[in-house]
Motif scaffolding. Structure first.
Motif, PDB file in Angstrom:
ATOM      1  N   ALA A   1      -9.167  -9.877  -1.145  1.00  0.00           N
ATOM      2  CA  ALA A   1     -10.030 -10.345  -2.519  1.00  0.00           C
ATOM      3  C   ALA A   1     -10.500 -11.913  -1.013  1.00  0.00           C
ATOM      4  CB  ALA A   1     -10.138 -10.293  -2.909  1.00  0.00           C
TER       5      ALA A   1
ATOM      6  N   THR B 271      -4.993  -5.376  -3.817  1.00  0.00           N
ATOM      7  CA  THR B 271      -6.846  -5.633  -3.788  1.00  0.00           C
ATOM      8  C   THR B 271      -7.036  -6.790  -3.578  1.00  0.00           C
ATOM      9  OG1 THR B 271      -7.411  -3.850  -4.704  1.00  0.00           O
ATOM     10  CG2 THR B 271      -8.988  -5.549  -5.526  1.00  0.00           C
TER      11      THR B 271
ATOM     12  N   SER C 121     -10.287 -13.822   3.113  1.00  0.00           N
ATOM     13  CA  SER C 121      -9.057 -12.910   2.589  1.00  0.00           C
ATOM     14  C   SER C 121      -7.343 -14.227   2.754  1.00  0.00           C
ATOM     15  CB  SER C 121      -8.772 -11.534   3.401  1.00  0.00           C
ATOM     16  OG  SER C 121      -8.402 -11.693   4.418  1.00  0.00           O
TER      17      SER C 121
ATOM     18  N   GLN D 116       0.783  -1.049  -0.248  1.00  0.00           N
ATOM     19  CA  GLN D 116      -0.130  -0.153  -0.093  1.00  0.00           C
ATOM     20  C   GLN D 116       0.671   0.942   0.298  1.00  0.00           C
ATOM     21  OE1 GLN D 116      -2.445  -0.134   3.206  1.00  0.00           O
ATOM     22  NE2 GLN D 116      -3.782  -1.952   2.675  1.00  0.00           N
TER      23      GLN D 116
ATOM     24  N   ASN E 102      -2.192  -1.472  -7.106  1.00  0.00           N
ATOM     25  CA  ASN E 102      -3.496  -1.851  -6.522  1.00  0.00           C
ATOM     26  C   ASN E 102      -4.033  -3.031  -6.723  1.00  0.00           C
ATOM     27  OD1 ASN E 102      -3.302   1.194  -5.380  1.00  0.00           O
ATOM     28  ND2 ASN E 102      -3.375   1.812  -6.783  1.00  0.00           N
ATOM     29  N   GLN E 103      -3.549  -3.865  -7.796  1.00  0.00           N
ATOM     30  CA  GLN E 103      -3.976  -4.697  -7.997  1.00  0.00           C
ATOM     31  C   GLN E 103      -3.574  -6.038  -6.996  1.00  0.00           C
ATOM     32  OE1 GLN E 103      -3.267  -5.371 -12.107  1.00  0.00           O
ATOM     33  NE2 GLN E 103      -4.425  -4.149 -12.926  1.00  0.00           N
TER      34      GLN E 103
END
Length: 493
Positions: free
Chosen positions: A397, A393, A412, A122, A389-390
């Protein structure tokens, strides 16, 4: 009553006092012997006034002895399991309660390191032009991979140690059964001939206590004074002769290694193929640790490794390949059924690792798996953050996991890792509580058996005083008879 009768009565009383004194002395000499059972003999008074010493009796309590054997077996089983789980927890840095005023408790669990990697990603995504942040993210990934490697190695070490301890337990069991056969034969022969077998019976009880710590047992008494021994699942360990307990040791363990079963006369009593699986004793606890608990945790580690490889995989539109994380011998992505051993060989791809000559910007731009997997098609765009960012994410998920090993079924990657840590801690705390309870049960049962069959020094000293008084009274009677004989002889003279 004639003087000769009186003299005979006094002599029989003295002989009885001597026999009683010898028994009491034997009891006092064994006051600290945990395997000794108190002995006593009654005094039989005949119609003629003569007294004899009755047969020697051992203080016994079959119910308490059975309870002690069961308690010792349960305690040894839970203790073996607890020691192994505690070793895993300590090695993996899961103890977060040991901090003091001068030291801080560490938490190097996979769950913590996964969260650290997500945070590093991040931060890199927020400032993709800062290569130092990319280096930090790669370092976090390497720390996570190393942790899973070490965790997998720890599981293998615990399983190998459990296997070694099982081999030692099997050898001890065979040795104890051989000793038991010798003593049991002495008791059978002694019972048949009327000999005193109390010492042999004490020895036999002591062997049973030792045996129960290795394997759960039940016993039956035979009509000839002998005894038969069975496992707590019903397999025969001793019946006239000792049965053979065997196990082929496995010295090196990996994620897919299956430990060999313990057998009794060729019949498996541990493992998935066990026909009559044992329930208690150190052997049962070690088998559970080696074949069930540690295997389940290894599966959880492998699922985390598989998820990391899949989560960070790169795609070129026609196929996917391992990206940031890879594993030895891995060419494509792992399938749900091919995760075994991934945690042991998980590693950060060399192409993105600066210590191996790699380029950390590949984490931002893609292309770790090769140039055809590049995401940032404009190399001059140092602010490119789409790929990072992918990845952030993807880490957050919801995924599916195999719940059969104890972790969560969905969630997750971080939440699954957290459920794995919680599972291990719950297993350890449960085994610790059970071990503490069983130890207390052994202590209380031992005390109860000692009170029922052991030697109480105060009681024995009180009995000794009674015997001394009886001896004095018998001696006084003999003196009186002697004086009367002397008076008669003087009268005749």
């Amino acid at each position: 009553m004639s003087l000769s009768s009186a003299l005979g009565i006094a002599q029989s009383a003295l002989a009885n006092s001597s026999a009683q004194s010898a028994l009491i002395s034997k009891n006092i000499a064994n006051v600290s012997n945990a395997d000794y059972s108190r002995e006593s003999a009654g005094t039989i008074t005949q119609l003629s006034g003569y007294v004899t010493t009755g047969a020697t009796q051992r203080a016994t309590s079959a119910a308490l002895m059975t309870s002690l054997l069961n308690a010792q077996s349960a305690s040894a089983s839970s203790s073996a399991l607890d020691n192994g789980l505690s070793s895993l927890a300590t090695t993996l840095g899961l103890d977060t309660t040991s901090s003091t005023g001068t030291t801080t408790a560490t938490d190097n669990s996979p769950a913590t390191l996964i969260s650290a990697l997500q945070t590093a990603l991040q931060q890199y995504a927020a400032s993709p032009d800062q290569s130092a942040l990319g280096t930090s993210a790669v370092a976090a990934a390497k720390a996570l991979a190393s942790n899973l490697n070490q965790a997998s190695a720890s599981v293998a070490s615990v399983r190998a140690q459990a296997d070694s301890d099982m081999t030692s337990a099997v050898n001890t069991i065979n040795s104890l059964l051989a000793q038991f056969q010798t003593v049991n034969t002495q008791i059978v022969i002694g019972t048949r001939t009327g000999a005193d077998v109390s010492a042999a019976q004490d020895t036999r009880d002591g062997l049973l206590k030792q045996l129960s710590t290795q394997i759960g047992i039940t016993t039956t008494n035979n009509h000839d004074g002998g005894m038969s021994i069975y496992t707590d699942s019903g397999a025969t360990l001793f019946e006239t002769s000792a049965r053979t307990v065997a196990m082929t040791p496995t010295t090196i363990y990996s994620a897919g290694t299956t430990g060999q079963a313990v057998t009794v006369d060729g019949v498996p009593v541990t493992g998935a193929s066990a026909v009559m699986p044992i329930q208690s004793g150190a052997l049962a606890g070690l088998a559970t640790l080696r074949d069930t608990t540690s295997v389940a945790y290894q599966n959880q580690l492998d699922q985390m490794a598989s998820s990391l490889i899949t989560t960070f995989a790169e795609s070129n539109g026609t196929g996917t390949a391992p990206g940031l994380f890879t594993a030895t011998g891995l060419t494509g992505l792992p399938s749900a059924s091919s995760t075994t051993g991934l945690a042991a060989s998980l590693a950060v791809n060399a192409s993105v690792d600066p210590s191996q000559g790699g380029n950390v910007t590949l984490l931002r731009d893609g292309g770790i798996a090769g140039s055809s997997y590049t995401y940032n098609t404009t190399p001059s765009d140092t602010g490119y953050s789409t790929r990072l960012n992918q990845l952030v994410t993807a880490m957050g998920a919801t995924q599916s996991f195999n719940p059969s090993s104890g972790g969560a079924a969905t969630g997750s990657l971080a939440s699954y890792a957290g459920s794995s840590v919680s599972w291990l801690e719950a297993q350890r705390q449960s085994s610790t509580s059970q071990s503490t309870y069983n130890s207390a049960l052994v202590s209380s049962t031992t005390t109860a058996l000692s009170n029922a069959t052991g030697v109480n020094l105060d009681d024995e000293m009180s009995r000794m005083l009674d015997v001394e008084h009886a001896y004095q009274a018998s001696a006084q009677l003999m003196n009186t008879v002697n004086s009367m004989y002397s008076t008669l002889l003087q009268a005749f003279n």
